[in-house]
Each structure stands twice: as structure tokens, then as C-alpha cells.
Write an enzyme that holds these catalytic residues in place. Structure first.
Site, mmCIF file in Angstrom:
data_model
loop_
_atom_site.group_PDB
_atom_site.id
_atom_site.type_symbol
_atom_site.label_atom_id
_atom_site.label_comp_id
_atom_site.label_asym_id
_atom_site.label_seq_id
_atom_site.Cartn_x
_atom_site.Cartn_y
_atom_site.Cartn_z
ATOM 1 N N GLU A 36 23.825 -7.136 6.429
ATOM 2 C CA GLU A 36 23.596 -6.073 5.442
ATOM 3 C C GLU A 36 22.100 -5.771 5.366
ATOM 4 O O GLU A 36 21.292 -6.670 5.160
ATOM 5 C CB GLU A 36 24.147 -6.512 4.073
ATOM 6 C CG GLU A 36 23.766 -5.636 2.913
ATOM 7 C CD GLU A 36 24.167 -4.168 3.087
ATOM 8 O OE1 GLU A 36 25.346 -3.897 3.369
ATOM 9 O OE2 GLU A 36 23.283 -3.296 2.960
ATOM 10 N N LEU A 40 24.448 -6.267 -0.809
ATOM 11 C CA LEU A 40 25.903 -6.429 -0.746
ATOM 12 C C LEU A 40 26.541 -5.571 -1.838
ATOM 13 O O LEU A 40 26.039 -5.527 -2.964
ATOM 14 C CB LEU A 40 26.290 -7.886 -1.002
ATOM 15 C CG LEU A 40 26.073 -8.884 0.127
ATOM 16 C CD1 LEU A 40 26.426 -10.283 -0.366
ATOM 17 C CD2 LEU A 40 26.896 -8.524 1.355
ATOM 18 N N GLY A 42 27.099 -2.263 -1.362
ATOM 19 C CA GLY A 42 26.952 -0.932 -0.785
ATOM 20 C C GLY A 42 26.889 0.208 -1.781
ATOM 21 O O GLY A 42 26.525 0.037 -2.953
ATOM 22 N N CYS A 44 29.303 2.017 -3.163
ATOM 23 C CA CYS A 44 30.239 1.938 -4.288
ATOM 24 C C CYS A 44 29.622 1.189 -5.460
ATOM 25 O O CYS A 44 29.599 1.670 -6.589
ATOM 26 C CB CYS A 44 31.529 1.251 -3.847
ATOM 27 S SG CYS A 44 32.554 0.711 -5.216
ATOM 28 N N GLU A 201 30.973 26.498 -5.811
ATOM 29 C CA GLU A 201 31.917 25.995 -4.802
ATOM 30 C C GLU A 201 32.194 27.091 -3.781
ATOM 31 O O GLU A 201 32.508 28.216 -4.137
ATOM 32 C CB GLU A 201 33.214 25.535 -5.488
ATOM 33 C CG GLU A 201 34.386 25.274 -4.556
ATOM 34 C CD GLU A 201 34.121 24.247 -3.441
ATOM 35 O OE1 GLU A 201 33.622 23.160 -3.744
ATOM 36 O OE2 GLU A 201 34.428 24.571 -2.269
ATOM 37 N N VAL A 235 26.015 30.010 -0.829
ATOM 38 C CA VAL A 235 24.633 29.585 -1.083
ATOM 39 C C VAL A 235 23.799 29.878 0.159
ATOM 40 O O VAL A 235 24.141 29.428 1.255
ATOM 41 C CB VAL A 235 24.584 28.070 -1.406
ATOM 42 C CG1 VAL A 235 23.138 27.606 -1.561
ATOM 43 C CG2 VAL A 235 25.392 27.770 -2.658
ATOM 44 N N GLY A 264 29.614 16.759 0.359
ATOM 45 C CA GLY A 264 30.310 15.828 1.245
ATOM 46 C C GLY A 264 29.372 14.773 1.802
ATOM 47 O O GLY A 264 28.177 14.770 1.497
ATOM 48 N N ALA A 313 36.373 3.788 -1.780
ATOM 49 C CA ALA A 313 36.130 2.340 -1.690
ATOM 50 C C ALA A 313 37.432 1.564 -1.489
ATOM 51 O O ALA A 313 37.487 0.632 -0.678
ATOM 52 C CB ALA A 313 35.426 1.862 -2.955
ATOM 53 N N HIS A 438 57.020 2.699 -24.511
ATOM 54 C CA HIS A 438 56.780 3.776 -25.468
ATOM 55 C C HIS A 438 55.925 3.270 -26.616
ATOM 56 O O HIS A 438 56.147 2.151 -27.077
ATOM 57 C CB HIS A 438 58.132 4.245 -26.024
ATOM 58 C CG HIS A 438 57.983 5.322 -27.063
ATOM 59 N ND1 HIS A 438 57.644 6.619 -26.747
ATOM 60 C CD2 HIS A 438 58.107 5.274 -28.418
ATOM 61 C CE1 HIS A 438 57.596 7.333 -27.862
ATOM 62 N NE2 HIS A 438 57.870 6.544 -28.889
HETATM 63 P P1 NAD Z 1 33.885 16.497 -0.886
HETATM 64 O O1 NAD Z 1 34.060 16.706 0.556
HETATM 65 O O2 NAD Z 1 34.938 15.861 -1.700
HETATM 66 O O3 NAD Z 1 33.570 17.891 -1.598
HETATM 67 C C1 NAD Z 1 32.535 18.737 -1.174
HETATM 68 C C2 NAD Z 1 32.775 20.130 -1.731
HETATM 69 O O4 NAD Z 1 31.662 20.920 -1.420
HETATM 70 C C3 NAD Z 1 34.003 20.805 -1.150
HETATM 71 O O5 NAD Z 1 34.784 21.340 -2.185
HETATM 72 C C4 NAD Z 1 33.394 21.899 -0.271
HETATM 73 O O6 NAD Z 1 34.225 23.047 -0.188
HETATM 74 C C5 NAD Z 1 32.112 22.195 -0.993
HETATM 75 N N1 NAD Z 1 31.057 22.758 -0.155
HETATM 76 C C6 NAD Z 1 30.720 22.394 1.103
HETATM 77 N N2 NAD Z 1 29.688 23.137 1.530
HETATM 78 C C7 NAD Z 1 29.353 23.974 0.520
HETATM 79 C C8 NAD Z 1 28.372 24.991 0.355
HETATM 80 N N3 NAD Z 1 27.502 25.266 1.320
HETATM 81 N N4 NAD Z 1 28.338 25.665 -0.810
HETATM 82 C C9 NAD Z 1 29.213 25.381 -1.802
HETATM 83 N N5 NAD Z 1 30.150 24.444 -1.696
HETATM 84 C C10 NAD Z 1 30.229 23.746 -0.539
HETATM 85 O O7 NAD Z 1 32.500 15.709 -1.011
HETATM 86 P P2 NAD Z 1 31.747 15.036 -2.231
HETATM 87 O O8 NAD Z 1 32.259 15.540 -3.539
HETATM 88 O O9 NAD Z 1 30.297 15.166 -1.914
HETATM 89 O O10 NAD Z 1 32.175 13.545 -2.105
HETATM 90 C C11 NAD Z 1 31.889 12.841 -0.909
HETATM 91 C C12 NAD Z 1 32.963 11.829 -0.631
HETATM 92 O O11 NAD Z 1 32.883 10.780 -1.567
HETATM 93 C C13 NAD Z 1 34.348 12.426 -0.702
HETATM 94 O O12 NAD Z 1 35.108 12.007 0.367
HETATM 95 C C14 NAD Z 1 34.895 11.908 -1.991
HETATM 96 O O13 NAD Z 1 36.275 11.718 -1.962
HETATM 97 C C15 NAD Z 1 34.140 10.606 -2.180
HETATM 98 N N6 NAD Z 1 33.976 10.374 -3.606
HETATM 99 C C16 NAD Z 1 35.025 9.945 -4.315
HETATM 100 C C17 NAD Z 1 34.911 9.755 -5.670
HETATM 101 C C18 NAD Z 1 36.088 9.270 -6.431
HETATM 102 O O14 NAD Z 1 37.044 8.862 -5.851
HETATM 103 N N7 NAD Z 1 36.084 9.309 -7.737
HETATM 104 C C19 NAD Z 1 33.734 10.047 -6.320
HETATM 105 C C20 NAD Z 1 32.690 10.514 -5.565
HETATM 106 C C21 NAD Z 1 32.825 10.674 -4.205
#
Ligand code: NAD
Length: 459
Positions: A36, A40, A42, A44, A201, A235, A264, A313, A438
Site C-alpha cells: 500500500e 490501508l 483506501g 472508501c 448533468e 459544460v 466519474g 466498496a 410492523h
Molecule cells: P458516475 O459515473 O456515477 O456519475 C457521473 C455523472 O456525471 C453521470 O451522470 C454523467 O452523465 C455525468 N457527466 C459526465 N460528464 C459530464 C459532463 N461533461 N457534464 C455534465 N455531466 C457529466 O460517477 P461519480 O458520481 O463521479 O461516482 C464515481 C463512482 O463512484 C461511481 O461508480 C459511483 O457509483 C461510485 N460512488 C458510489 C457511491 C455510493 O455508492 N454511495 C458514492 C460515491 C461514488
């Protein structure tokens, strides 16, 4: 160079996936090492799931007391917050869990090597001057926030979830690009803390990977909460301005004190010797694996965000168990993406497992859908949180449960039951026959299951 040390299993990356794989390997009698470079636990533990949920716990209670306190008969005239204390509580929770993970490594006699590991091929991993030799290697190097050309994070005005999670101050306003899990969770947190939020979005709905009805419900809730949601937003770029950031859109601009980029995550699969080891990547840089988490290179397994699928995670941890068991020849739990629960801790919460209604139809199923609104749940009424619903998708002919979608209070706790039903390849009617306690929110699951066959009792 120091002499080679030999192990049965070397795990590259000690995040949730990596350290869980190591524990399972150690349980199975393997001499195991985790490499690592940072801490440890990461992403999450340190800059993801745990600290963000700690922030959301504070913001949710603050918001509920302020907005709903009177409704619950509470007089709380001076509800305020001390963000420094919110941040130190968050850090203390992380620290405690971090010590727990270190303790688990000691308990299972797993060696932890601090440093950046690089595969050399033939089961060798280099960490600084040291070379480790292992019969099996598990790559669990995770992912990092994806960047958007023309919108470069500076950690101050333009930030990623890494910065937002660890923040010790709040802006007056924030724009968020991306309405996936990260975007909507932070939109919830900031809004509950009283920050003005604009959510941008690119696609035509929030949380586009969820069932379309769930996206619609979240949009209504967010709009009611005063979050400015701009769908189909294009954007073009962003730059620092005098008081914050200007985001240039195709049809206008948004000004905010900060900008969070949440579009993402990209896999951490470069510069760790995957090429030398003969490990194939897909076009997006994720490691190709089979359902036993085997890569294209004999002796190398890979798990977690680095292999794609759902970047979660708990998926990583399960993949870690699968890999460790496969290494010792126990092929018990192949990785099945359709069994992964997805949880988003927005307000209202979102949770799902299996297929959306659209996906089920695309796969050729005739579907039956059962719904139950939380408005009809006594427990939801008691919580004072009646928005949202349970939606179950079943095969019309066999009755088999194909997918479950929950949006509403404690959705993330509720999803485990339909996930178990899916694991057991259960039918919707079986969930309907389950005797739910319930008054609890779980009754909504039973009612939605009965609704699949048109026999819900309380709606
Ligand atoms: P994501 O892929 O879930 O969502 C990214 C969003 O950004 C999408 O809706 C996409 O359409 C949008 N997008 C992409 N490019 C764009 C642009 N140029 N302009 C506007 N919108 C745009 O990614 P995330 O939310 O960054 O999360 C990353 C990862 O981490 C995911 O896989 C997610 O599942 C995971 N995560 C999970 C949790 C949880 O389980 N609670 C919390 C945080 C992150």
C-alpha cells in the site's frame, strides 16, 4: 537490491477490496502481503464512503431539526453548526476504523509493505528496493476522479470529491458537474448545510444509471429542496473569477463560489507494470477479468474499481473474496454484477439491485411491476419522510424477481432483503409472504411484492 521475499499471495493496493482479499487469503492459509502506497482502507475509508456518510449524518440531522423539528413537536430555536466539530468527528470515525483495519492485518498475520508496488512479471512485485515473489498476485489499485478537459481542479475553487470530502469550510454556493452518486450525495450535503447548489448533468435525468422512475422522484425532491437542477447541460469550460468560478454552458453560465467536478472515476492501472506482467486492459483502461477475477495473465487476479463494473466498496470486497478463493482452487462465488446492491446516500436515499424496468424489457422479459409508495407506510409517516417508493420488477411468466428499486428514507438499509431474494433466485410472491415486522419501513417491500400480482393489502 534486497533479497527476494516469498509469499503465496501479494495484494497490490490495501483499499476495501485489497485488504478484504488479503484477509480471505490469510484465512485460507496463504502467506499474504499487502502493498500500500498510502493508507490501508483506501478511498472508501479515507476520502469516500466513510467520511462522506459522516458529513451526511451531521447535515441530515441539522436539516431535519431546522426544517422538521416543529412538526415533530421540538422547539429548537437556535439550531446551528460548528463545522470544525463536524470535520473532527468525521476524521475521528475514519481514524478509528483505520486502526481497526491495521488490527485486522495483525490478527491475520498479513504483512503490510508500505510503498508503491510495480509488477515485474513472473509473480514478482517491486516495492522501492525490495522484490516480493508471490505465487498469486491480486491487483486492487482502485480509481481516481476523472477530469474534464477545460475544467482543471485546483483544490480550492475547482475541486473533486477528494477535496470536498476533507473540507473544513463551506462555500456560500457551489456548482456540481455530474449527477451520479458523488454529485447527488454532495448536492444533498451542501444543500442541507444551507449552501446554494446548482447541479449540472449532461444526460436528461439525475442518477442516469438508476431506474427512470427513481430519477424522476429524486428530481422532484431536489427541486423541492431548492437545488437548481440543470439537465441536458453542456459544460464548455470553467475558469476562476473574482469571487469564485464561472462555468460556461452552451446556453449560458453559472457563477458559484466553488465548482465540484463529479463526472466519474478512472482506473489506477497505469505505471504499475501491468504491461510487463501481460495483463490486458479494455479501451477505458480497466483490467479485463473473468467472473473469477482472473486477468489475461496466469497468476494475476484483479478486483475492485480497477476492473470496472460497479465502482463500489462492497463489490470490491466481494470480488476480493472471489479472487482469494479461486487462488486456492475454491470456486464458490463467481462475481455476478446483477447481485451487486447499489446505494446512494442522497436525500431521499436511493438503492437498487438487479435490472431496471427498461433493462428487463431490453433483455426480452415480459415484466410485471409492483409499487408501494412510502406515503402509505405508517413508519415513513412516523419518520416524517414520506417521499419515494419501492418498485419491484419481476418476470411476468415465472414471477422471478429481476430488480428492486427503492427511493426514500433508509432505502440503503432496505435493499439487502431484495438482494437476498435475488441471490436465492426468489419470486416476488415469496417476498410478499415474508412476514415483515410492523411498524417498519420493510413492510413497503412486502407490499410492493404483493403489488406485483395486484394483491397489495395497504394501498
Ligand atoms: P458516475 O459515473 O456515477 O456519475 C457521473 C455523472 O456525471 C453521470 O451522470 C454523467 O452523465 C455525468 N457527466 C459526465 N460528464 C459530464 C459532463 N461533461 N457534464 C455534465 N455531466 C457529466 O460517477 P461519480 O458520481 O463521479 O461516482 C464515481 C463512482 O463512484 C461511481 O461508480 C459511483 O457509483 C461510485 N460512488 C458510489 C457511491 C455510493 O455508492 N454511495 C458514492 C460515491 C461514488
Amino acid at each position: 537490491m534486497a533479497p527476494t521475499t516469498e509469499f503465496d499471495v501479494a495484494v497490490l493496493g490495501g483499499g476495501t477490496g485489497g485488504y478484504t482479499a488479503a484477509i480471505r487469503a490469510a484465512q485460507l492459509g496463504q502467506r499474504t502481503v499487502v502493498i500500500e502506497e498510502s493508507r490501508l482502507g483506501g478511498v472508501c475509508l479515507h476520502i469516500g464512503c466513510i467520511p462522506t456518510k459522516a458529513l451526511l449524518e451531521s447535515s441530515g440531522l441539522y436539516h431535519k431539526l431546522r426544517e422538521r423539528g416543529a412538526e415533530l413537536g421540538l422547539r429548537a430555536t437556535e439550531v446551528g453548526f460548528d463545522f470544525e466539530r463536524i470535520a473532527s468527528r468525521r476524521d475521528a470515525i475514519v481514524d478509528r476504523l483505520w486502526r481497526g483495519v491495521q488490527g485486522l492485518m495483525r490478527k491475520h498475520r498479513i504483512e503490510v509493505v508500505q510503498g508503491r508496488g510495480c509488477l515485474l512479471g513472473d509473480g514478482r512485485v517491486q516495492v522501492a528496493e525490495r522484490v516480493l515473489q508471490a505465487r498469486a498476485i491480486i491487483v486492487a489499485t482502485g480509481s481516481s476522479p476523472r477530469s474534464l478537459p477545460g475544467v482543471e481542479p485546483d483544490g480550492e475553487r475547482i475541486i473533486t470529491s477528494d477535496h470536498a470530502t476533507l473540507t473544513r469550510t463551506l462555500p456560500a454556493s457551489i456548482a456540481i458537474i455530474g449527477a451520479g452518486a458523488v454529485g447527488v450525495e454532495f448536492a444533498t450535503f451542501y444543500r442541507q448545510m444551507g449552501v446554494r447548489v446548482t447541479l449540472l448533468e449532461a444526460l436528461e435525468r439525475l442518477v442516469p444509471q438508476e431506474d427512470a422512475d427513481v430519477s424522476g422522484a429524486l428530481l422532484r425532491s431536489f427541486q423541492q429542496a431548492g437545488i437548481d437542477c440543470r439537465l441536458s447541460a453542456r459544460v464548455l469550460g470553467a475558469h476562476r473569477s473574482e469571487n469564485g468560478v464561472t462555468v460556461e454552458l452552451e446556453d449560458g453560465r453559472v457563477e458559484a463560489e466553488q465548482l465540484l467536478v463529479a463526472i466519474g472515476r478512472a482506473p489506477n492501472t497505469r505505471g504499475i507494470g501491468l504491461e510487463a506482467a501481460g495483463v490486458e486492459l479494455d479501451q477505458r483502461g480497466f483490467i479485463r477479468v473473468d467472473e473469477w477475477m482472473r486477468t489475461s495473465a496466469p497468476g494475476v487476479w484483479a478486483i475492485g474499481d480497477a476492473v470496472g463494473g460497479f465502482l463500489l466498496a462492497h463489490a470490491a470486497a466481494h470480488e476480493g473474496v472471489t479472487a482469494a478463493e479461486d487462488i486456492v482452487g475454491r470456486r464458490v462465488h463467481p462475481m455476478e454484477q446483477e447481485l451487486v446492491t447499489r446505494c446512494t446516500f442522497s436525500s431521499p436515499e436511493i438503492a437498487s439491485v438487479g435490472l431496471t424496468e427498461t433493462q428487463a424489457r431490453e433483455r426480452g422479459h415480459e415484466v410485471k411491476v409492483g409499487r408501494f409508495p412510502f406515503l402509505a407506510s405508517g413508519r415513513a409517516l412516523i419518520h416524517g419522510e414520506t417521499e419515494g417508493f419501492v418498485k419491484l420488477v419481476a418476470d411476468a411468466e415465472s414471477g422471478q424477481l429481476l430488480g428492486a428499486h427503492v427511493v426514500g428514507v433508509q432505502a440503503t438499509e432496505l435493499i439487502a432483503e431484495p438482494a437476498l431474494a435475488r441471490l436465492f433466485q426468489g419470486d416476488a410472491w415469496e417476498m410478499g409472504r415474508n412476514i415483515h415486522p410492523h411498524p417498519t419501513l420493510s413492510e413497503a417491500l412486502g407490499e410492493a411484492a404483493l403489488a406485483v400480482d395486484g394483491v397489495a393489502l395497504n394501498v
